[in-house]
Design an enzyme around this catalytic site. Structure first.
Site, mmCIF file in Angstrom:
data_model
loop_
_atom_site.group_PDB
_atom_site.id
_atom_site.type_symbol
_atom_site.label_atom_id
_atom_site.label_comp_id
_atom_site.label_asym_id
_atom_site.label_seq_id
_atom_site.Cartn_x
_atom_site.Cartn_y
_atom_site.Cartn_z
ATOM 1 N N THR B 151 0.885 -1.190 -0.085
ATOM 2 C CA THR B 151 0.027 0.111 -0.174
ATOM 3 C C THR B 151 1.302 1.098 -0.233
ATOM 4 O O THR B 151 2.224 1.226 0.472
ATOM 5 C CB THR B 151 -1.032 0.000 1.353
ATOM 6 N N GLU B 434 -6.619 -5.410 4.030
ATOM 7 C CA GLU B 434 -7.287 -6.550 3.101
ATOM 8 C C GLU B 434 -8.495 -6.549 2.234
ATOM 9 O O GLU B 434 -8.719 -7.804 1.691
ATOM 10 C CB GLU B 434 -7.472 -7.298 3.903
#
Lengths: 672, 672
Positions: B151, B434
């Site tokens: 990320t 997630e």
């Protein structure tokens, strides 16, 4: 390195182009909308002056708030409260002056001594002239710091169950206060854990062994000289909470604490020297105090936080780009996705709807207050039940709405630096304090059932519930999706649902009792549906009030158009997400529900165009938002990065390295 | 003083009589239910042994957790992680052994180096045999601490948009990694802010100026000797979050960081020395890694926290007494109010429902895994889309459920000492990490629409969606409220709604495209309804799976009966609170909905009788609950009081007194 240069020459302050462009296409004047929301441009000017004066004073800075411990937050809150006294004198502001609500907004409620104000208000309302004359000047001049000790470990909303005792000792003309068991300990009162010198303690009054119910007593709990606890007092802080770290919510135990007879507030009830108990006047006014608090928190603690959350989430959603809406184009602003619009825009519409219903409640309340001053208590039930139901409905809806805003910002919304976690954890408390919401809804339901019965019997009822008597059509007349943009159509649908839920629950109650179920059991067996009915009533009044507010706007055409869209969105979102209530008896058919859905979804891209101007109009300063995601300039990534570096977690190498990581890594190295 | 005596001789440990009595009337054996939930008594024994071993070790104590700062939480998490390595060796436990899930449960996830495990798992899956042989032993022996840096500040779920670059330098046979702009900074990776020495960095691979998409690279970020940042690395902690204080979520910037060619994980893609890019094998397996993580968090991070929240709220609700249900009687346990039952019991039923659907998913997943090992990828779409949709549905429902539990405990639920605020703020994260839930639901929806089209065209579809082809009756056959206690009746109703929502959205999509709207615009205009359809599918499968689980229980009669009640409650609560979906096309009529409501409300007092045994069966220790409200003995008030006294806010007089309060009070005194 471009990046390092960015670090040196911060882009903060220059507006992100993706955000700037959103402001160029507003369909209305933001400044005019702000002034209208404030109730006139002169109010906007006053608000901005107050906010400026507070924000330019470094004592009120909230810059490092997200990094502070509970102890640091408390200390800061006391510092701010003490400084505010001085500031108010300097600025010529008074507690009852028009500036106060703007002060509260400017400090975001992050200040001590709020319960001191409730302490004073209670003495003003419940104390005799003599008591007011004695205590109010002391409190006003901070010769004491007061708290309000009602809730106990074992009792909250059910006041009759309080277990603290106050026994009248005729020989010494004193009350002896005790905490007879652990569940009787006062628990939660703000300003009490560490600050207060005095507290207004609610306890069961006993005279000659007879209990006269709950009464308020002024008790000194800490020394005025050195702040040590007074004899017989055990008090402290209740520890960490989900939020309100700045407040010293406290506990208090009383062990044979004696106070003079004059310390029972006695405007309405008095214990005379010989032990005679005299009740005078009406105690109904007590409820009015609770109503006052409930109405005021709706604005300060609930609607403003929702407006802030909308501002943060909507600004972020036009800066954040993610994935592609059209192949080959650049990544899309997330607010251009239907799902993101459907998350955020109904919350924005709700913020407006609740702002308007708050104005309605405030008006209802002011009218009630004027009548009470002329000893006319007839409007009390309506005012009190409205404040209960709306407090429950608005706090619940706004809490969910803030959570939606937080989640709509993805991972960055979960960072404390977004400001959203603290808005959420704080607003959640509003569902619990000042009356637990389910209990409040059932109070409203009891009022509605009573009114429904009255109106069925042809008796008069208060204006807000006369609709219960109206006979309306049994089918929604809408023929196409555009019909659902008619306020008459949707308002009537809400009214129909409210009447249906109230009348069907009243019928269930009667059926149960007629079949032999006892009244209290029957009531308990209907409470889930009664709470639904109360919510439906409040929802209906909110929609109706929004539509009426828009209608009255006719001279301000630019604003009216966008407000009409928001009103439609609020109403249709309610039908869409609550479809069962409208479909149940066929008032709205499945085909009509498809029209509702179509009109609802069609509104999203329309309002999306004005989304940024609509939150800009709330006119929050960056300091007041205190959000890396929501600032006016939209420089979200740069700000997240700069703020994160100030975190204590980056101040030094953690002792964890020397203690645990180094031995682990080196031990393993040495084994090789 | 009775109170002081209570303080001296703590009642903690002796069960509150109001709670004790709830356990005497269980309709089933709690021990048998526990064993069944664990998958057999031998698993229960193993779990208890592991939990005991962890809890009796003071290093793992969570006693003061609610009082700790982010720095302290991090330090404790590292201490525990390091100690756990030793403990596991001592106990003969292994990371891949059967004990591991119990260890995780015992430490409540409050431990460092979880991302180190993901680092290792990724290398195992994506690395060549040579890479696995090199890195896995180093990581296993803690010669390095790994993290997983995917990320970025500007990109989360949309991996293709990652902006970190890795340029192949043919002359030195190295990759040069860079963070070209601020939004490309890695942001959020756990274990990276302060612990990791290495990170698996995902970046866009460039060879000879051509981009080959996102690939994983092993990068050393800190010195193994002194933990200082390596040249070209800027890294730190991202600061405070809503929870996960124990995790050092970090940021990472790379400035011309060079790593050898061998550090790109190359099981599936390789850059050869001459710069030739070779793709080998299927990358679909990548998605399988994400699926693994998604399935595992459902149990550890979502269902267990909900079970804990139910345990706390239900035990508290039979100890807390408030107000009177019947005039003249003592105050009632709050769980005896219909509204409280209606808040908590559906959440309890959901905890069971999700436990069973997790078993279903795990089985589906294991089957898929076995097939993938034989190079059969045909089940991947079903497994992957199921894990997405269920992850979204379960995290969303469990998050709401924990919030309901918190609010159902009133003010005390809001205290950190209840344990509920930390459960809530942590589980909320599961909706975001997630895979953001809306995006996951739309992935599932895409799969469902595809299957619906396929089945309409007579093509075969995976087993879990064959129902899309089934032609069923268009009206619910229920004649009275008891009919709604038939699993066939309600399962079919859920199926009907899922089919209707999927088919009507497919039709809307086609209509839009036929009317000339482009495919991607049409998709975007249907996403709100697509997400609803995906949820309806998951809800249907969950209800069906619960009913089948109950049916298979036929030999365990005592348990089956109560599980049947819970299954009914779960199903009817879903219909009751989602009535519009069932009423929309008249499949369920208004009169039938009244039957649903009646049956639903009737179930509440039935299940209420077994509520405490049903949460006892989850078998959480007091240490694991870490809740003043939820302990086995139900001594809630005493525990709140004792715990509050340990708070740092009670350790000393606040500096605020000397600095601000004393001058304020004394200044005023001196003025008199």
């Amino acid at each position: 390195m471009a990046l390092l240069e960015t670090g040196k020459h911060s882009v903060l302050g220059s507006v992100n182009p993706d955000l700037a462009i959103e402001r160029q296409t507003a369909s209305f004047s933001v400044e005019k909308l702000t002034a209208w929301l404030d109730g006139g441009a002169e109010h906007t000017r006053m608000r901005r002056a107050v906010v400026d004066a507070i924000e330019c004073d470094p004592v009120f800075s909230r810059e490092n708030q997200y990094f502070e411990s509970q102890n640091e937050r408390y200390e800061a809150a006391v510092r701010k409260a003490v400084h505010l006294q001085k500031k108010m004198q300097d600025m010529g502001w008074t507690v009852n002056g028009p500036e106060y609500k703007y002060i509260y907004r400017a400090v975001s409620g992050d200040i001590a001594f709020l319960l001191h104000r409730i302490f004073m208000r209670s003495i003003s309302v419940l104390g005799s002239d003599k008591q007011v004359a004695k205590w109010i000047p002391l409190a006003t001049q901070y010769q004491l710091i007061g708290s309000y000790a009602q809730t106990e470990l074992g009792h909250g909303t059910y006041l009759q169950g309080l277990e603290t005792t106050a026994v009248f000792d005729i020989t010494t003309q004193e009350f002896i206060l005790n905490t007879p068991k652990i569940s009787a300990m006062k628990w939660w009162p703000g300003d009490m854990g560490r600050s207060a010198t005095h507290s207004l303690v609610f306890g069961q009054l006993y005279i000659h062994g007879k209990c006269y119910g709950v009464h308020p007593f002024i008790v000194q709990i800490r020394s005025l000289q050195d702040h040590s606890l007074c004899p017989g007092i055990i008090a402290g802080d209740i520890g960490p909470k989900m939020n309100f770290e700045h407040t010293d919510n406290g506990y208090l135990m009383l062990q044979n604490v004696r106070i003079p007879r004059e310390n029972m507030l006695n405007k309405f009830c008095e214990v005379q020297p010989d032990g005679t108990y005299v009740r005078q006047g009406s105690q109904q006014i007590n409820y009015f105090t609770m109503t006052t608090v409930r109405v005021s928190i709706i604005a300060d603690e609930v609607i403003i936080p929702l407006m802030k959350a909308c501002t943060i989430a909507i600004r972020y959603s036009v800066v954040r780009r993610q994935s592609k809406l059209k192949p080959g184009e650049q990544e899309a602003k997330i607010l251009d996705y239907q799902t993101q619009q459907e998350k955020l825009l109904p919350q924005l519409a709700a913020a407006y709807a609740f702002h308007f219903i708050y104005n309605y409640l405030q008006e209802l309340f002011d009218k009630g207050y004027r009548e009470i001053q002329t000893k006319n208590f007839s409007t009390l039930p309506e005012v009190s039940c409205s404040s209960s139901g709306f407090k429950a409905m608005i706090t619940q809806n706004c809490t969910s709405a803030v959570e939606i805003c937080l989640r709509a910002c993805g991972g960055h919304g979960y960072s404390s630096l977004s400001g959203l976690p603290s808005l959420y954890t704080k607003i959640l408390g509003s569902c619990i304090y000042e009356g637990e919401n389910t209990i409040l809804l059932l109070q409203t339901a009891r009022f509605l059932i009573k009114c429904f019965m009255a109106t069925s019997a042809g008796q008069p009822v208060p204006p807000s519930v006369t609709y219960l008597a109206a006979v309306k059509s049994r089918k929604c007349p809408a023929k196409n999706k555009l019909d659902f943009l008619s306020p008459d159509i949707y308002t009537e649908a809400y009214q129909h649902v409210a009447v249906r839920l109230i009348s069907s629950t009243a019928a269930k109650l009667q059926d149960l009792m007629q079949s032999g179920v006892k009244k209290h059991d029957a009531w308990n067996q209907c409470t889930v549906q009664l709470a639904q009915a109360a919510k439906a009533h409040c929802h209906y009044i909110t929609v109706k009030n929004f539509a009426e507010t828009v209608e009255k706007l006719e001279t301000k055409a630019g604003i009216q158009k966008i407000m009409k869209h928001l009103c439609d969105l609020f109403a249709l979102h309610g039908i869409f997400s609550n479809a069962g209530a409208f479909l149940h008896d066929g008032y709205i058919s499945g085909a009509q529900m498809d029209m509702v859905t179509a009109s609802y979804l069609d509104l999203l891209p329309v309002i999306r165009k004005d989304a940024v101007p609509l939150v800009d109009a709330f006119d929050f300063t960056d300091k007041s938002l205190n959000s890396a995601l929501g600032s006016y300039d939209g420089q979200v990534y740069q700000r997240l990065y700069e703020w994160a570096q100030k975190s204590p977690t980056n101040k030094q190498m953690s002792p964890a390295y020397e203690k645990y990581l180094k031995p682990l890594l080196h031990n393993m190295l040495s084994k090789l």
